[in-house]
Design a protein around this motif. Structure first.
Motif, PDB file in Angstrom:
ATOM      1  N   ARG A   1     -73.698  -6.541 -35.077  1.00 46.36           N
ATOM      2  CA  ARG A   1     -73.902  -7.304 -33.844  1.00 46.36           C
ATOM      3  C   ARG A   1     -74.366  -6.420 -32.682  1.00 46.36           C
ATOM      4  O   ARG A   1     -73.838  -6.487 -31.578  1.00 46.36           O
ATOM      5  N   TRP A   2     -75.386  -5.612 -32.936  1.00 37.97           N
ATOM      6  CA  TRP A   2     -75.858  -4.652 -31.940  1.00 37.97           C
ATOM      7  C   TRP A   2     -76.417  -5.352 -30.701  1.00 37.97           C
ATOM      8  O   TRP A   2     -76.215  -4.871 -29.582  1.00 37.97           O
ATOM      9  N   ASP A   3     -77.130  -6.459 -30.879  1.00 34.45           N
ATOM     10  CA  ASP A   3     -77.656  -7.209 -29.723  1.00 34.45           C
ATOM     11  C   ASP A   3     -76.523  -7.658 -28.812  1.00 34.45           C
ATOM     12  O   ASP A   3     -76.597  -7.499 -27.591  1.00 34.45           O
ATOM     13  N   ALA A   4     -75.485  -8.232 -29.392  1.00 32.11           N
ATOM     14  CA  ALA A   4     -74.350  -8.721 -28.607  1.00 32.11           C
ATOM     15  C   ALA A   4     -73.604  -7.567 -27.945  1.00 32.11           C
ATOM     16  O   ALA A   4     -73.149  -7.695 -26.792  1.00 32.11           O
ATOM     17  N   LEU A   5     -73.477  -6.441 -28.638  1.00 30.53           N
ATOM     18  CA  LEU A   5     -72.782  -5.288 -28.067  1.00 30.53           C
ATOM     19  C   LEU A   5     -73.563  -4.711 -26.888  1.00 30.53           C
ATOM     20  O   LEU A   5     -72.986  -4.415 -25.842  1.00 30.53           O
TER      21      LEU A   5
ATOM     22  N   THR B   1     -80.572   1.661 -26.273  1.00 27.70           N
ATOM     23  CA  THR B   1     -81.383   0.747 -27.070  1.00 27.70           C
ATOM     24  C   THR B   1     -80.523   0.323 -28.262  1.00 27.70           C
ATOM     25  O   THR B   1     -79.445   0.892 -28.486  1.00 27.70           O
ATOM     26  N   LEU B   2     -80.994  -0.630 -29.015  1.00 33.78           N
ATOM     27  CA  LEU B   2     -80.232  -1.024 -30.202  1.00 33.78           C
ATOM     28  C   LEU B   2     -80.048   0.172 -31.141  1.00 33.78           C
ATOM     29  O   LEU B   2     -78.953   0.389 -31.667  1.00 33.78           O
ATOM     30  N   ALA B   3     -81.105   0.950 -31.313  1.00 31.21           N
ATOM     31  CA  ALA B   3     -81.032   2.102 -32.210  1.00 31.21           C
ATOM     32  C   ALA B   3     -80.112   3.181 -31.660  1.00 31.21           C
ATOM     33  O   ALA B   3     -79.298   3.754 -32.406  1.00 31.21           O
ATOM     34  N   SER B   4     -80.210   3.485 -30.370  1.00 35.95           N
ATOM     35  CA  SER B   4     -79.355   4.543 -29.814  1.00 35.95           C
ATOM     36  C   SER B   4     -77.895   4.101 -29.767  1.00 35.95           C
ATOM     37  O   SER B   4     -76.987   4.922 -29.918  1.00 35.95           O
TER      38      SER B   4
ATOM     39  N   ALA C   1     -72.473   4.755 -32.043  1.00 30.00           N
ATOM     40  CA  ALA C   1     -71.325   4.255 -32.797  1.00 30.00           C
ATOM     41  C   ALA C   1     -71.104   5.077 -34.067  1.00 30.00           C
ATOM     42  O   ALA C   1     -69.964   5.277 -34.493  1.00 30.00           O
ATOM     43  N   HIS C   2     -72.174   5.555 -34.653  1.00 29.42           N
ATOM     44  CA  HIS C   2     -72.072   6.397 -35.850  1.00 29.42           C
ATOM     45  C   HIS C   2     -71.502   7.772 -35.506  1.00 29.42           C
ATOM     46  O   HIS C   2     -70.698   8.326 -36.252  1.00 29.42           O
ATOM     47  N   ASP C   3     -71.939   8.327 -34.362  1.00 24.59           N
ATOM     48  CA  ASP C   3     -71.547   9.681 -33.961  1.00 24.59           C
ATOM     49  C   ASP C   3     -70.152   9.740 -33.360  1.00 24.59           C
ATOM     50  O   ASP C   3     -69.537  10.807 -33.337  1.00 24.59           O
ATOM     51  N   GLU C   4     -69.689   8.624 -32.816  1.00 21.84           N
ATOM     52  CA  GLU C   4     -68.405   8.590 -32.133  1.00 21.84           C
ATOM     53  C   GLU C   4     -67.468   7.625 -32.861  1.00 21.84           C
ATOM     54  O   GLU C   4     -67.815   7.081 -33.904  1.00 21.84           O
ATOM     55  N   ILE C   5     -66.307   7.431 -32.297  1.00 21.02           N
ATOM     56  CA  ILE C   5     -65.328   6.480 -32.833  1.00 21.02           C
ATOM     57  C   ILE C   5     -65.338   5.299 -31.875  1.00 21.02           C
ATOM     58  O   ILE C   5     -64.999   5.452 -30.701  1.00 21.02           O
ATOM     59  N   ALA C   6     -65.761   4.153 -32.351  1.00 15.76           N
ATOM     60  CA  ALA C   6     -65.967   3.015 -31.459  1.00 15.76           C
ATOM     61  C   ALA C   6     -65.178   1.802 -31.926  1.00 15.76           C
ATOM     62  O   ALA C   6     -64.966   1.599 -33.128  1.00 15.76           O
ATOM     63  N   TYR C   7     -64.787   0.999 -30.934  1.00 13.16           N
ATOM     64  CA  TYR C   7     -64.035  -0.230 -31.191  1.00 13.16           C
ATOM     65  C   TYR C   7     -64.610  -1.360 -30.377  1.00 13.16           C
ATOM     66  O   TYR C   7     -65.129  -1.138 -29.269  1.00 13.16           O
ATOM     67  N   VAL C   8     -64.495  -2.555 -30.911  1.00 18.65           N
ATOM     68  CA  VAL C   8     -64.844  -3.761 -30.163  1.00 18.65           C
ATOM     69  C   VAL C   8     -63.614  -4.646 -30.062  1.00 18.65           C
ATOM     70  O   VAL C   8     -62.730  -4.621 -30.923  1.00 18.65           O
ATOM     71  N   ALA C   9     -63.597  -5.426 -28.993  1.00 25.07           N
ATOM     72  CA  ALA C   9     -62.577  -6.448 -28.797  1.00 25.07           C
ATOM     73  C   ALA C   9     -63.271  -7.794 -28.921  1.00 25.07           C
ATOM     74  O   ALA C   9     -64.344  -7.999 -28.346  1.00 25.07           O
ATOM     75  N   THR C  10     -62.662  -8.694 -29.690  1.00 23.59           N
ATOM     76  CA  THR C  10     -63.205 -10.046 -29.828  1.00 23.59           C
ATOM     77  C   THR C  10     -62.125 -11.051 -29.426  1.00 23.59           C
ATOM     78  O   THR C  10     -60.933 -10.797 -29.595  1.00 23.59           O
ATOM     79  N   ASP C  11     -62.592 -12.193 -28.912  1.00 22.82           N
ATOM     80  CA  ASP C  11     -61.639 -13.256 -28.566  1.00 22.82           C
ATOM     81  C   ASP C  11     -61.430 -14.169 -29.766  1.00 22.82           C
ATOM     82  O   ASP C  11     -61.960 -13.919 -30.859  1.00 22.82           O
ATOM     83  N   GLU C  12     -60.687 -15.244 -29.563  1.00 20.66           N
ATOM     84  CA  GLU C  12     -60.339 -16.150 -30.678  1.00 20.66           C
ATOM     85  C   GLU C  12     -61.553 -16.838 -31.288  1.00 20.66           C
ATOM     86  O   GLU C  12     -61.498 -17.304 -32.427  1.00 20.66           O
ATOM     87  N   THR C  13     -62.683 -16.878 -30.551  1.00 24.95           N
ATOM     88  CA  THR C  13     -63.891 -17.492 -31.091  1.00 24.95           C
ATOM     89  C   THR C  13     -64.780 -16.480 -31.813  1.00 24.95           C
ATOM     90  O   THR C  13     -65.805 -16.845 -32.380  1.00 24.95           O
ATOM     91  N   GLY C  14     -64.408 -15.198 -31.761  1.00 26.97           N
ATOM     92  CA  GLY C  14     -65.220 -14.146 -32.355  1.00 26.97           C
ATOM     93  C   GLY C  14     -66.205 -13.517 -31.397  1.00 26.97           C
ATOM     94  O   GLY C  14     -66.934 -12.601 -31.770  1.00 26.97           O
ATOM     95  N   LYS C  15     -66.228 -13.980 -30.150  1.00 28.36           N
ATOM     96  CA  LYS C  15     -67.140 -13.418 -29.142  1.00 28.36           C
ATOM     97  C   LYS C  15     -66.717 -11.994 -28.802  1.00 28.36           C
ATOM     98  O   LYS C  15     -65.534 -11.712 -28.617  1.00 28.36           O
ATOM     99  N   LEU C  16     -67.708 -11.090 -28.714  1.00 21.16           N
ATOM    100  CA  LEU C  16     -67.435  -9.729 -28.271  1.00 21.16           C
ATOM    101  C   LEU C  16     -67.091  -9.770 -26.784  1.00 21.16           C
ATOM    102  O   LEU C  16     -67.883 -10.263 -25.978  1.00 21.16           O
TER     103      LEU C  16
END
Length: 158
Positions: free
Chosen positions: A13-17, A42-45, A50-65
């Motif tokens: 979900r790179w666009d949404a992130l 950019t989407l690629a960077s 995310a590959h080079d670091e340790i990353a986390y996302v938070a999502t709500d009950e609907t799955g939205k970032l």
């Protein structure tokens, strides 16, 4: 209910992130100078970050970032960057949840402090981080500037 999960190889979900980061940093556009490094993502960077670091996302009950954080282990600290909460979810404790995850990452890596940078103009951010246990440890300036443009803050972990 907010769920915190790692960004791993299955994340698509790179666009949404990217939209989340840009929307949460947008209020800074008329306040800070130089502009936020978020504008250079950019989407690629972002995927590479995310590959080079340790990353986390938070999502709500609907799955939205609704939030994210990127963590980068350093010699003595864990650098916390791109802590972003969607504007319509700010003030709901998501930032604290993501920082708690960063503290867990630091502890697992044997690091005793979190470190972050925030722009000098963003006094409300300084105050929020101070309430969360961070203290100012340095003033920095971006290349080409003869004035302080950011401050560094750290939170010691037990």
């Amino acid at each position: 209910m907010i769920e915190i999960r790692p960004i791993d190889a299955s994340f698509q979900r790179w666009d949404a992130l990217l939209a989340l980061i840009l929307s949460s940093f947008a209020y800074m556009d008329d306040i800070i100078d130089p502009p936020s490094s978020a504008h250079r993502l950019t989407l690629a960077s972002l995927a590479q970050k995310a590959h080079d670091e340790i990353a986390y996302v938070a999502t709500d009950e609907t799955g939205k970032l609704v939030g994210c954080v990127f963590c980068k282990p350093e010699a003595a600290t864990l650098y916390v960057g791109k802590l972003a909460i969607s504007p319509d979810h700010q003030g709901k404790g998501i930032g604290r949840l993501l920082l708690a995850k960063a503290e867990e990452v630091a502890a697992n890596a044997g690091l005793r402090a979190l470190r972050l940078e925030t722009r000098i103009e963003l006094v409300a951010n300084h105050n929020t981080f101070a309430r969360w246990g961070f203290v100012k440890t340095a003033e920095n300036r971006h290349a080409g500037f003869d004035r302080t443009t950011s401050i560094e803050m750290q939170k010691q972990l037990s």
